[in-house]
Design a protein around this motif. Sequence first.
Motif, mmCIF file in Angstrom:
data_model
loop_
_atom_site.group_PDB
_atom_site.id
_atom_site.type_symbol
_atom_site.label_atom_id
_atom_site.label_comp_id
_atom_site.label_asym_id
_atom_site.label_seq_id
_atom_site.Cartn_x
_atom_site.Cartn_y
_atom_site.Cartn_z
ATOM 1 N N VAL B 13 83.153 10.197 78.090
ATOM 2 C CA VAL B 13 83.471 10.800 76.798
ATOM 3 C C VAL B 13 83.145 9.832 75.660
ATOM 4 C CG1 VAL B 13 85.330 11.639 75.312
ATOM 5 C CG2 VAL B 13 85.209 12.367 77.702
ATOM 6 N N VAL B 14 82.308 10.314 74.750
ATOM 7 C CA VAL B 14 81.944 9.542 73.566
ATOM 8 C C VAL B 14 82.373 10.349 72.352
ATOM 9 C CG1 VAL B 14 80.000 8.677 72.182
ATOM 10 C CG2 VAL B 14 79.983 8.409 74.676
ATOM 11 N N LYS B 15 82.966 9.688 71.364
ATOM 12 C CA LYS B 15 83.280 10.370 70.114
ATOM 13 C C LYS B 15 82.816 9.494 68.963
ATOM 14 C CE LYS B 15 84.967 13.474 67.397
ATOM 15 N NZ LYS B 15 84.512 14.870 67.409
ATOM 16 N N TYR B 17 82.371 9.361 64.740
ATOM 17 C CA TYR B 17 82.681 9.972 63.453
ATOM 18 C C TYR B 17 81.651 9.462 62.457
ATOM 19 C CZ TYR B 17 87.246 11.289 65.290
ATOM 20 O OH TYR B 17 88.265 11.826 66.032
ATOM 21 N N ILE B 18 81.159 10.388 61.635
ATOM 22 C CA ILE B 18 80.286 9.958 60.548
ATOM 23 C C ILE B 18 81.179 9.809 59.326
ATOM 24 C CG2 ILE B 18 78.160 10.453 59.277
ATOM 25 C CD1 ILE B 18 77.609 10.677 62.215
ATOM 26 N N PRO B 19 81.333 8.588 58.839
ATOM 27 C CA PRO B 19 82.173 8.429 57.654
ATOM 28 C C PRO B 19 81.539 9.173 56.485
ATOM 29 C CG PRO B 19 81.454 6.299 58.534
ATOM 30 C CD PRO B 19 80.675 7.347 59.241
ATOM 31 N N GLY B 20 82.350 9.605 55.539
ATOM 32 C CA GLY B 20 81.845 10.321 54.371
ATOM 33 C C GLY B 20 80.779 9.492 53.676
ATOM 34 N N ARG B 21 79.927 10.180 52.936
ATOM 35 C CA ARG B 21 78.880 9.461 52.209
ATOM 36 C C ARG B 21 79.505 8.417 51.312
ATOM 37 N NH1 ARG B 21 73.106 11.083 52.348
ATOM 38 N NH2 ARG B 21 73.212 12.001 54.414
ATOM 39 N N GLY B 22 78.826 7.304 51.151
ATOM 40 C CA GLY B 22 79.332 6.237 50.295
ATOM 41 C C GLY B 22 79.314 6.674 48.842
ATOM 42 N N PHE B 23 79.811 5.821 47.972
ATOM 43 C CA PHE B 23 79.984 6.169 46.565
ATOM 44 C C PHE B 23 78.655 6.558 45.919
ATOM 45 C CE2 PHE B 23 80.767 5.096 42.070
ATOM 46 C CZ PHE B 23 81.809 5.970 41.860
ATOM 47 N N PHE B 24 77.586 5.883 46.305
ATOM 48 C CA PHE B 24 76.290 6.186 45.710
ATOM 49 C C PHE B 24 75.431 7.039 46.635
ATOM 50 C CE2 PHE B 24 77.636 2.298 43.567
ATOM 51 C CZ PHE B 24 77.649 2.782 42.261
ATOM 52 N N GLY B 25 76.090 7.781 47.525
ATOM 53 C CA GLY B 25 75.370 8.708 48.373
ATOM 54 C C GLY B 25 74.644 8.049 49.532
ATOM 55 N N ARG B 26 74.915 6.770 49.753
ATOM 56 C CA ARG B 26 74.278 6.125 50.903
ATOM 57 C C ARG B 26 74.927 6.639 52.172
ATOM 58 N NH1 ARG B 26 75.135 -0.026 49.336
ATOM 59 N NH2 ARG B 26 77.095 0.927 48.767
ATOM 60 N N SER B 27 74.130 6.943 53.170
ATOM 61 C CA SER B 27 74.737 7.372 54.421
ATOM 62 C C SER B 27 75.176 6.121 55.179
ATOM 63 C CB SER B 27 73.744 8.182 55.241
ATOM 64 O OG SER B 27 72.617 7.401 55.518
ATOM 65 N N ARG B 29 76.720 4.127 58.820
ATOM 66 C CA ARG B 29 76.602 4.072 60.270
ATOM 67 C C ARG B 29 77.759 4.841 60.909
ATOM 68 N NH1 ARG B 29 76.492 -0.834 63.789
ATOM 69 N NH2 ARG B 29 78.435 -1.266 62.746
ATOM 70 N N PRO B 30 77.505 5.645 61.958
ATOM 71 C CA PRO B 30 78.621 6.340 62.601
ATOM 72 C C PRO B 30 79.589 5.343 63.247
ATOM 73 C CG PRO B 30 76.580 6.670 63.815
ATOM 74 C CD PRO B 30 76.217 5.951 62.574
ATOM 75 N N VAL B 31 80.857 5.730 63.251
ATOM 76 C CA VAL B 31 81.868 4.894 63.882
ATOM 77 C C VAL B 31 82.131 5.460 65.269
ATOM 78 C CG1 VAL B 31 84.267 4.142 63.769
ATOM 79 C CG2 VAL B 31 82.925 4.363 61.675
ATOM 80 N N ARG B 32 82.033 4.606 66.276
ATOM 81 C CA ARG B 32 82.211 5.071 67.644
ATOM 82 C C ARG B 32 83.672 4.849 68.058
ATOM 83 N NH1 ARG B 32 78.027 4.922 72.644
ATOM 84 N NH2 ARG B 32 76.920 6.441 71.381
ATOM 85 N N ALA B 33 84.451 5.924 68.073
ATOM 86 C CA ALA B 33 85.878 5.797 68.406
ATOM 87 C C ALA B 33 86.084 5.733 69.913
ATOM 88 C CB ALA B 33 86.662 6.969 67.825
ATOM 89 N N LEU B 34 85.270 6.480 70.654
ATOM 90 C CA LEU B 34 85.336 6.432 72.114
ATOM 91 C C LEU B 34 83.928 6.165 72.620
ATOM 92 C CD1 LEU B 34 87.616 9.508 72.871
ATOM 93 C CD2 LEU B 34 88.269 7.100 73.002
ATOM 94 N N ASP B 35 83.818 5.258 73.577
ATOM 95 C CA ASP B 35 82.514 4.790 73.985
ATOM 96 C C ASP B 35 82.376 4.897 75.504
ATOM 97 O OD1 ASP B 35 80.072 3.611 74.099
ATOM 98 O OD2 ASP B 35 80.717 1.618 73.464
ATOM 99 N N GLY B 36 82.296 6.117 75.995
ATOM 100 C CA GLY B 36 82.097 6.302 77.424
ATOM 101 C C GLY B 36 83.368 6.150 78.238
ATOM 102 N N PRO B 69 86.143 18.429 69.738
ATOM 103 C CA PRO B 69 85.127 18.304 70.775
ATOM 104 C C PRO B 69 84.611 16.862 70.850
ATOM 105 C CG PRO B 69 84.177 19.241 68.787
ATOM 106 C CD PRO B 69 85.615 18.970 68.484
ATOM 107 N N PRO B 70 84.240 16.397 72.046
ATOM 108 C CA PRO B 70 83.627 15.070 72.122
ATOM 109 C C PRO B 70 82.181 15.137 71.628
ATOM 110 C CG PRO B 70 83.725 16.068 74.300
ATOM 111 C CD PRO B 70 84.395 17.024 73.364
ATOM 112 N N THR B 71 81.645 14.011 71.180
ATOM 113 C CA THR B 71 80.241 13.968 70.769
ATOM 114 C C THR B 71 79.343 14.166 71.990
ATOM 115 O OG1 THR B 71 80.886 12.448 69.029
ATOM 116 C CG2 THR B 71 78.538 12.596 69.505
ATOM 117 N N SER B 72 79.721 13.500 73.086
ATOM 118 C CA SER B 72 79.065 13.769 74.364
ATOM 119 C C SER B 72 80.050 13.492 75.480
ATOM 120 C CB SER B 72 77.811 12.897 74.513
ATOM 121 O OG SER B 72 78.190 11.544 74.631
ATOM 122 N N GLY B 73 79.691 13.914 76.686
ATOM 123 C CA GLY B 73 80.617 13.763 77.804
ATOM 124 C C GLY B 73 81.355 15.061 78.039
ATOM 125 N N SER B 74 82.187 15.105 79.077
ATOM 126 C CA SER B 74 82.858 16.357 79.402
ATOM 127 C C SER B 74 84.326 16.154 79.750
ATOM 128 C CB SER B 74 82.153 17.028 80.581
ATOM 129 O OG SER B 74 82.375 16.272 81.757
#
Lengths: 329, 330
Positions: B13-15, B17-27, B29-36, B69-74
């Motif tokens: 199970v991987v989860k 989260y994409i943090p909200g866009r930064g103040f100047f609209g910069r995207s 890096r996703p934060v990996r809360a669960l890593d397999g 839902p998880p990002t991937s995994g079951s």
Amino acid sequence: MPPLLDIEDLEVSFDVRGETIHAVDTVSLTVGEGEVVGLVGESGCGKSVTTLSVLRLLPRRTGRITGGAIRFGDDGIDLLALPEKEMNRIRGAKISMVFQEPMTALNPVLTCASQLDEVYRLHRGWKGATARAASIDLLAEVGIADPVATRRSYPHQLSGGMRQRVLLAMALACRPRLLIADEPTTALDATIQARILSLLSDVQRRHRMALLLISHDLGVVGALADRVAVMYAGEIVEEGPVSDVLVTPRHPYTRALLRALPVPGAGGGGMEPIEGNVPDGKAAGAMCRFAPRCTVARSECFRGHPVLLGRPGGGLCRCIPGVMNGDRR
Amino acid sequence: MSGGKEIFRARAVVKEYIPGRGFFGRSRRPVRALDGVDLSIDEGEVVALVGESGSGKSTFARIAVGLEPPTSGSIRLGGIDIAPGDKAALRAARRRMQIIFQDPSGSLNPRITAGEALAEVIRVHRRAPRRAAKEAAVDLLERVGLGGDDYRRYPHEFSGGQRQRIAIARSLAASPRFLVADEPLSALDVSIQAQILHLLIRLKKEFALTLLFITHNLAVVENIADRVAVLYRGRIQEEGPAGLLLRTPLHPYTKELVAAAVLFRPGGGRPVADLSSAVLPDPPAAEGCPFEPRCPIARARCVGARIEAIDTGGGRKVACLRATGEDTPA
């Protein structure tokens, strides 16, 4: 020499929807210069009300101090008789406080810098670079690795442990003689709790500051305090040196609190619940307030309200069977 | 408990989260809360998932019961895959799994009485008529240690411990087989913690429940759990039978958790130096052991390649090169 803090026969009551609730009933407690005293009890026992009374921070509309005195310092001035203006000079400067939830204790719309500098401005009259330098030193002292960046942060950008460190820094800013810490680590993770408590202990020793530590966890108090007072239903039921009270507790309530703690590595020992609920103190009438929940209560425990008696090993205990034959469990 | 029928299984199970866009609209890096995360639980078993804030344990709890839902995994519950967002399967599975949270006041509607809250769940999940639902609700209140009179009382009229009892009763109203308890004790006094823990142990037997017990406090798990899994930054670092893991922890992080748990027990002594290290380091930059920046026994080999959990026998697994002796050259 008189104790630094001398609470004598404090009585506090609250008026809630036309009813009077006696939260604190003739509580006496002293904290000596540089001493660490733990105040323990379950939610609603009156431990927080007692400490809020020391700083006169009770809710103005409902809370009333109806009796007693709280003396502080070398000349033993009565804090309860002090005009509000003079009380302001004591709060945060001579006595400061750290609360349980650092998120609610910090102002969310101000940076840590402005909140820290405010303490210096109010109590010392320092501004600008002087306050800035002092607060950076202070943040470093409470174990913050990058004080300059932390100063610029808003509370929500910090973790729970970091927030508690910032709050501790604010409390220490004026080198208080007494720090009151109300459940300072309850909202934190076990490993962070360990770090914050050792920091507190470290700071206390370094500054020879007196510490009044409030907790529902006897284990936490046992690790830090010299002396402990156990409160139940608005009154102190046992008080004495930690080394004695936690090793050979005389009051059945203290024993029950100790048995409620988990014992890791003992194959699932400990964690014995205390059944029932805490009653409203005075309303219980002329009987031992713990008797209805006590496993060793006798008929005499229901016939009269026990007084605090000297306990073997030092201190006081409000339990007739407990004082008479202490080691019986 | 080994050899029992598997009721719950999480696979890789991987989860993220994409943090909200930064103040100047910069995207960002996703934060990996669960890593397999791999975790399986047999029927009737109690597994404790232990970790600190930010370890991903609450994220796992929410994914385990299909709240996210998880990002991937079951995730499989009783052989049914609940992850892919099949609403009908999820609804059927929901009846068999429930979750209770740390703060009971946050999960109870302040304007609905304790009894009505239970009766509503019974009507919906058990399709019971109104009167039977009420009787069942009163019965449930009594089984969690409250009285039938409490049916008409509102959440604010109860203490914290009593509110947690109501939350537990409500989770049982759907007759689940699998219960996730996310920090059910943390908001309570020590003495009340013991009450709720014993209640959970009793109900587990009475309702034949399988339990995933999530906590940051290793001290309490031995009283309830058969097995413990230790989560750190989204990865399970160590897993094994509760007693063994507590007495002989293998992973340095588990060792730190055990030290913190023993520390503030009577006779546990004063704070020790190795826990007083000033601040927690930043998360690791890339692959490798997530605990490495904080680890007292880390070696150069601990950074770089991903460290997989290795079976050390006796139902134990540990993801640490030092603990499994993998770091010594052959």
